[in-house]
Write a protein that holds these residues in place. Sequence first.
Motif, PDB file in Angstrom:
ATOM      1  N   SER A 216       0.826  -1.214   0.000  1.00 31.96           N
ATOM      2  CA  SER A 216       0.000   0.000   0.000  1.00 31.96           C
ATOM      3  C   SER A 216       0.858   1.262   0.000  1.00 31.96           C
ATOM      4  O   SER A 216       0.342   2.367   0.113  1.00 31.96           O
ATOM      5  CB  SER A 216      -0.902   0.005   1.241  1.00 31.96           C
ATOM      6  OG  SER A 216      -0.119  -0.020   2.422  1.00 31.96           O
ATOM      7  N   PHE A 217       2.181   1.110  -0.106  1.00 33.66           N
ATOM      8  CA  PHE A 217       3.075   2.262  -0.190  1.00 33.66           C
ATOM      9  C   PHE A 217       4.215   1.904  -1.138  1.00 33.66           C
ATOM     10  O   PHE A 217       4.385   0.745  -1.529  1.00 33.66           O
ATOM     11  CB  PHE A 217       3.620   2.631   1.195  1.00 33.66           C
ATOM     12  CG  PHE A 217       4.570   1.612   1.766  1.00 33.66           C
ATOM     13  CD1 PHE A 217       5.946   1.764   1.658  1.00 33.66           C
ATOM     14  CD2 PHE A 217       4.086   0.483   2.418  1.00 33.66           C
ATOM     15  CE1 PHE A 217       6.822   0.821   2.172  1.00 33.66           C
ATOM     16  CE2 PHE A 217       4.954  -0.462   2.945  1.00 33.66           C
ATOM     17  CZ  PHE A 217       6.316  -0.295   2.825  1.00 33.66           C
TER      18      PHE A 217
ATOM     19  N   ARG B  86       1.111  -2.965   4.631  1.00 35.27           N
ATOM     20  CA  ARG B  86       1.861  -1.759   4.943  1.00 35.27           C
ATOM     21  C   ARG B  86       3.309  -2.084   5.323  1.00 35.27           C
ATOM     22  O   ARG B  86       4.007  -1.275   5.905  1.00 35.27           O
ATOM     23  CB  ARG B  86       1.174  -1.004   6.079  1.00 35.27           C
ATOM     24  CG  ARG B  86      -0.201  -0.450   5.692  1.00 35.27           C
ATOM     25  CD  ARG B  86      -0.868   0.216   6.860  1.00 35.27           C
ATOM     26  NE  ARG B  86      -1.090  -0.716   7.968  1.00 35.27           N
ATOM     27  CZ  ARG B  86      -1.616  -0.378   9.141  1.00 35.27           C
ATOM     28  NH1 ARG B  86      -1.952   0.883   9.354  1.00 35.27           N
ATOM     29  NH2 ARG B  86      -1.796  -1.272  10.083  1.00 35.27           N
ATOM     30  N   CYS B  87       3.737  -3.296   5.026  1.00 40.05           N
ATOM     31  CA  CYS B  87       5.086  -3.717   5.395  1.00 40.05           C
ATOM     32  C   CYS B  87       5.710  -4.477   4.226  1.00 40.05           C
ATOM     33  O   CYS B  87       5.067  -5.300   3.586  1.00 40.05           O
ATOM     34  CB  CYS B  87       4.982  -4.608   6.632  1.00 40.05           C
ATOM     35  SG  CYS B  87       6.439  -5.537   6.999  1.00 40.05           S
ATOM     36  N   VAL B  88       6.996  -4.194   3.921  1.00 39.50           N
ATOM     37  CA  VAL B  88       7.679  -4.860   2.805  1.00 39.50           C
ATOM     38  C   VAL B  88       9.030  -5.379   3.283  1.00 39.50           C
ATOM     39  O   VAL B  88       9.756  -4.687   3.992  1.00 39.50           O
ATOM     40  CB  VAL B  88       7.888  -3.883   1.622  1.00 39.50           C
ATOM     41  CG1 VAL B  88       8.846  -4.470   0.592  1.00 39.50           C
ATOM     42  CG2 VAL B  88       6.556  -3.543   0.970  1.00 39.50           C
TER      43      VAL B  88
ATOM     44  N   ASN C 280      11.228  10.804   6.899  1.00 39.89           N
ATOM     45  CA  ASN C 280       9.925  11.255   7.406  1.00 39.89           C
ATOM     46  C   ASN C 280       8.800  10.324   6.990  1.00 39.89           C
ATOM     47  O   ASN C 280       7.755  10.273   7.641  1.00 39.89           O
ATOM     48  CB  ASN C 280       9.626  12.677   6.907  1.00 39.89           C
ATOM     49  CG  ASN C 280      10.530  13.706   7.549  1.00 39.89           C
ATOM     50  OD1 ASN C 280      10.976  13.518   8.680  1.00 39.89           O
ATOM     51  ND2 ASN C 280      10.807  14.791   6.843  1.00 39.89           N
ATOM     52  N   GLU C 281       9.006   9.589   5.875  1.00 43.07           N
ATOM     53  CA  GLU C 281       7.951   8.721   5.363  1.00 43.07           C
ATOM     54  C   GLU C 281       8.116   7.254   5.763  1.00 43.07           C
ATOM     55  O   GLU C 281       7.136   6.559   6.020  1.00 43.07           O
ATOM     56  CB  GLU C 281       7.892   8.796   3.826  1.00 43.07           C
ATOM     57  CG  GLU C 281       7.448  10.135   3.259  1.00 43.07           C
ATOM     58  CD  GLU C 281       8.572  11.163   3.276  1.00 43.07           C
ATOM     59  OE1 GLU C 281       9.751  10.752   3.229  1.00 43.07           O
ATOM     60  OE2 GLU C 281       8.268  12.369   3.368  1.00 43.07           O
ATOM     61  N   LEU C 282       9.367   6.770   5.783  1.00 39.73           N
ATOM     62  CA  LEU C 282       9.595   5.337   5.974  1.00 39.73           C
ATOM     63  C   LEU C 282      10.532   5.070   7.151  1.00 39.73           C
ATOM     64  O   LEU C 282      11.440   5.853   7.430  1.00 39.73           O
ATOM     65  CB  LEU C 282      10.224   4.719   4.719  1.00 39.73           C
ATOM     66  CG  LEU C 282       9.384   4.627   3.452  1.00 39.73           C
ATOM     67  CD1 LEU C 282      10.227   4.019   2.336  1.00 39.73           C
ATOM     68  CD2 LEU C 282       8.141   3.779   3.684  1.00 39.73           C
ATOM     69  N   VAL C 283      10.287   3.939   7.822  1.00 37.59           N
ATOM     70  CA  VAL C 283      11.250   3.418   8.780  1.00 37.59           C
ATOM     71  C   VAL C 283      11.803   2.123   8.183  1.00 37.59           C
ATOM     72  O   VAL C 283      11.058   1.310   7.632  1.00 37.59           O
ATOM     73  CB  VAL C 283      10.610   3.154  10.168  1.00 37.59           C
ATOM     74  CG1 VAL C 283       9.455   2.174  10.087  1.00 37.59           C
ATOM     75  CG2 VAL C 283      11.655   2.637  11.141  1.00 37.59           C
ATOM     76  N   CYS C 284      13.122   1.964   8.229  1.00 37.66           N
ATOM     77  CA  CYS C 284      13.767   0.804   7.618  1.00 37.66           C
ATOM     78  C   CYS C 284      14.618   0.070   8.653  1.00 37.66           C
ATOM     79  O   CYS C 284      15.186   0.683   9.556  1.00 37.66           O
ATOM     80  CB  CYS C 284      14.668   1.234   6.459  1.00 37.66           C
ATOM     81  SG  CYS C 284      13.839   2.248   5.209  1.00 37.66           S
ATOM     82  N   CYS C 285      14.701  -1.245   8.478  1.00 35.85           N
ATOM     83  CA  CYS C 285      15.553  -2.048   9.341  1.00 35.85           C
ATOM     84  C   CYS C 285      16.228  -3.118   8.489  1.00 35.85           C
ATOM     85  O   CYS C 285      15.549  -3.846   7.756  1.00 35.85           O
ATOM     86  CB  CYS C 285      14.740  -2.701  10.460  1.00 35.85           C
ATOM     87  SG  CYS C 285      15.734  -3.738  11.553  1.00 35.85           S
TER      88      CYS C 285
END
Length: 276
Positions: A170-171, A199-201, A253-258
Amino acid sequence: MDCRQTREFLSALVDNEEIDSQTKQKVEEHIWRCATCRTELELEKKTKETIKAKVKIIPVPNELITSVLNQLKILQNGYAQSLESPRELNPTPKPWLEIAFSLGIAIVTLSLAFLFVSVYGKKMTQRELIRKEVSALVNHFDSIAQGFAKPEVLSTDPAYVKNAILSKASFTPVFLNIPEFEIVGASIKDPHLRSGNPRCVNLIYRKGERLILIHQAPMSSAPMHDEIKKRILKGEWIYDTITDDSFVIWGTNELVCCAISNLPKEELEQVLKQTK
């Protein structure tokens, strides 16, 4: 015994406190089966070991202890009675000032010690929070690396993987170009939940036996502690390790990544620097 019940006994287990044999056996059996609780047990051990190694007891002078105890004894006996005692016949002006001064020194000393423990404890708590939130991702990564879990999309064609993920998510995620690593799979499964979360990839990159899993989610909906979000939004890249795996959290500001990897932490940092 479930995870919630097991967590209640982790501290007692680390401190070798007495637990009835039946409960202890159930706790140990659950920890043996559950990777998340094993990670939390290791965190509990390391946290307490670090605090023991770093926190120093500030020695209090014997004269101060004696003075405080004497003044407290005077308070217990009553101010009026203390005036009649031979000790108080000496010209000692305003005994209440001495009492306040002695108690003040004791309070300041204890406050400084408490402040040191609180500041250090806050840092340890933040690190513990980060590692707990990442532990589910680490377990998911280990399942893929060991062949126990299969990504929804398997292909070495970046275009195919990108189209397959964009049709479900969805993003719009970021597809990193990691030097010498090729993309080999992807999924939209959220390891925090039992069902898939659009909402998670998760993107999976491989170089020989080395793997990197890149987890991405919108910053607005990411299940993350506010203090950690603040650090990420300031541009900080938070590196750490859990068991044999390394990880880093960063974002925009839009995404959090790990990123989770079986690379050593220093190598993971060098590899990801080349993608910035």
